[in-house]
Write a protein that holds these residues in place. Structure first.
Motif, PDB file in Angstrom:
ATOM      1  N   SER A  45       1.007  -1.011   0.459  1.00  0.00           N
ATOM      2  CA  SER A  45       0.130   0.277   0.221  1.00  0.00           C
ATOM      3  C   SER A  45       1.057   1.446  -0.242  1.00  0.00           C
ATOM      4  O   SER A  45       0.520   2.097   0.107  1.00  0.00           O
ATOM      5  N   LYS A  46       1.880   1.164  -0.007  1.00  0.00           N
ATOM      6  CA  LYS A  46       3.097   2.251  -0.150  1.00  0.00           C
ATOM      7  C   LYS A  46       2.632   3.494  -0.802  1.00  0.00           C
ATOM      8  O   LYS A  46       2.810   4.478  -0.498  1.00  0.00           O
ATOM      9  N   ASP A  47       2.571   3.424  -2.101  1.00  0.00           N
ATOM     10  CA  ASP A  47       1.972   4.210  -3.172  1.00  0.00           C
ATOM     11  C   ASP A  47       0.819   4.268  -2.726  1.00  0.00           C
ATOM     12  O   ASP A  47       0.421   5.798  -3.548  1.00  0.00           O
ATOM     13  N   ASN A  48      -0.100   4.299  -1.928  1.00  0.00           N
ATOM     14  CA  ASN A  48      -1.254   5.209  -1.832  1.00  0.00           C
ATOM     15  C   ASN A  48      -1.203   5.898  -1.312  1.00  0.00           C
ATOM     16  O   ASN A  48      -2.437   6.340  -0.802  1.00  0.00           O
ATOM     17  N   PHE A  49      -0.176   6.076  -0.381  1.00  0.00           N
ATOM     18  CA  PHE A  49       0.373   6.930   1.281  1.00  0.00           C
ATOM     19  C   PHE A  49       0.491   8.290   0.467  1.00  0.00           C
ATOM     20  O   PHE A  49       1.255   8.559  -0.787  1.00  0.00           O
ATOM     21  N   ARG A  50      -0.836   9.045   0.195  1.00  0.00           N
ATOM     22  CA  ARG A  50      -0.696  10.421   0.199  1.00  0.00           C
ATOM     23  C   ARG A  50       0.058  11.526   1.252  1.00  0.00           C
ATOM     24  O   ARG A  50      -0.501  12.421   0.502  1.00  0.00           O
ATOM     25  N   GLU A  51       0.488  11.509   2.041  1.00  0.00           N
ATOM     26  CA  GLU A  51       0.921  12.348   3.101  1.00  0.00           C
ATOM     27  C   GLU A  51       0.052  13.420   3.774  1.00  0.00           C
ATOM     28  O   GLU A  51       0.205  14.259   4.144  1.00  0.00           O
ATOM     29  N   GLN A  52      -1.314  12.917   4.275  1.00  0.00           N
ATOM     30  CA  GLN A  52      -2.434  13.319   4.002  1.00  0.00           C
ATOM     31  C   GLN A  52      -2.552  13.220   6.878  1.00  0.00           C
ATOM     32  O   GLN A  52      -2.596  13.901   7.187  1.00  0.00           O
ATOM     33  N   CYS A  53      -1.590  12.427   6.219  1.00  0.00           N
ATOM     34  CA  CYS A  53      -1.090  11.861   7.856  1.00  0.00           C
ATOM     35  C   CYS A  53       0.503  11.693   7.918  1.00  0.00           C
ATOM     36  O   CYS A  53       0.911  11.686   6.946  1.00  0.00           O
ATOM     37  N   SER A  56       3.571   7.388  10.224  1.00  0.00           N
ATOM     38  CA  SER A  56       3.328   6.302  12.011  1.00  0.00           C
ATOM     39  C   SER A  56       1.896   5.740  11.531  1.00  0.00           C
ATOM     40  O   SER A  56       1.270   5.717  12.093  1.00  0.00           O
ATOM     41  N   THR A  57       1.097   6.996  11.758  1.00  0.00           N
ATOM     42  CA  THR A  57      -0.234   6.736  11.447  1.00  0.00           C
ATOM     43  C   THR A  57      -0.745   5.975  10.165  1.00  0.00           C
ATOM     44  O   THR A  57      -1.404   5.109  10.600  1.00  0.00           O
ATOM     45  N   TRP A  58      -0.287   5.886   9.423  1.00  0.00           N
ATOM     46  CA  TRP A  58      -0.472   5.363   8.236  1.00  0.00           C
ATOM     47  C   TRP A  58      -0.466   3.596   8.659  1.00  0.00           C
ATOM     48  O   TRP A  58      -1.201   2.859   8.519  1.00  0.00           O
ATOM     49  N   VAL A  59       1.173   3.557   9.232  1.00  0.00           N
ATOM     50  CA  VAL A  59       1.788   2.462   9.397  1.00  0.00           C
ATOM     51  C   VAL A  59       0.284   1.515  10.723  1.00  0.00           C
ATOM     52  O   VAL A  59       0.131   0.501  10.418  1.00  0.00           O
ATOM     53  N   TYR A  60       0.223   2.569  12.109  1.00  0.00           N
ATOM     54  CA  TYR A  60      -0.942   2.334  12.537  1.00  0.00           C
ATOM     55  C   TYR A  60      -1.857   1.902  11.971  1.00  0.00           C
ATOM     56  O   TYR A  60      -2.606   0.651  12.807  1.00  0.00           O
ATOM     57  N   ARG A  61      -2.986   2.154  11.407  1.00  0.00           N
ATOM     58  CA  ARG A  61      -4.150   1.675  10.097  1.00  0.00           C
ATOM     59  C   ARG A  61      -3.695   0.590   9.911  1.00  0.00           C
ATOM     60  O   ARG A  61      -4.478   0.141   9.754  1.00  0.00           O
ATOM     61  N   ILE A  62      -2.989   0.395   9.212  1.00  0.00           N
ATOM     62  CA  ILE A  62      -2.733  -0.692   7.519  1.00  0.00           C
ATOM     63  C   ILE A  62      -2.475  -2.535   9.437  1.00  0.00           C
ATOM     64  O   ILE A  62      -3.337  -3.344   8.926  1.00  0.00           O
ATOM     65  N   SER A  63      -1.831  -1.639  10.251  1.00  0.00           N
ATOM     66  CA  SER A  63      -1.690  -3.424  11.614  1.00  0.00           C
ATOM     67  C   SER A  63      -2.241  -3.369  11.930  1.00  0.00           C
ATOM     68  O   SER A  63      -3.093  -4.433  11.683  1.00  0.00           O
TER      69      SER A  63
END
Length: 164
Positions: A45-53, A56-63
């Motif tokens: 999902s790394k390519d879906n990361f849009r830096e809106q957060c 670390s928040t992205w990693v928490y959500r995915i986890s």
């Protein structure tokens, strides 16, 4: 997955990934499967990361999402399915947490909480603010503080007398 991606984008957040996976599993084997699946999904999902957060928040959500999804699959049919992809050159070190009885009791109590309450207490234990917890869980920050107090009380009741 490249070793560089793992070293730069996952390893710095391994502690929270481990804690989340540990809270949703009760064996070393399941833990390792969940951890591997979380890492794989972060990479995918790394390519879906849009830096809106924050990352670390992205990693928490995915986890959290991966663990909740795997838990639901396991509950629905008694088995968990994982992708056949293998993380290259990523070997999990032996997790000593399963040998620590007081820690096992705490995680056992945490596993008895609802899925959302588990996520809240894990983030609280990571010293995340109520606002950060709300952002990660995509919920309202106003009730996080109250929920934390109630969760802590339930955990105390579950663990009463076990650590004296």
């Amino acid at each position: 997955m490249s070793n560089d991606f793992y070293q730069i984008s996952i390893l710095p957040f391994a502690a929270i990934i481990i804690k989340i996976c540990r809270a949703y599993t009760d064996s070393q084997e399941d833990f390792e499967d969940y951890y591997q699946e979380v890492c794989l999904q972060i990479w995918r999902s790394k390519d879906n990361f849009r830096e809106q957060c924050k990352w670390s928040t992205w990693v928490y959500r995915i986890s959290l999402n991966v663990c909740l999804t795997l838990l639901k699959k396991k509950k629905s049919n008694g088995r968990t399915y994982f992708t056949s992809d293998v993380l290259p050159d990523v070997v999990l070190t032996e997790n000593k947490a399963f040998a620590d009885e007081p820690l096992n009791q705490l995680y056992g109590a945490i596993r008895r909480l609802s899925e959302v309450d588990r996520a809240i207490i894990l983030l609280y234990l990571e010293e995340k603010s109520n606002l950060e917890i709300a952002a990660i869980l995509n919920t309202n920050a106003n009730n996080i503080g109250v929920r934390v107090i109630r969760i802590k009380e339930r955990l105390k009741k579950m663990l009463h007398g076990r650590f004296n």
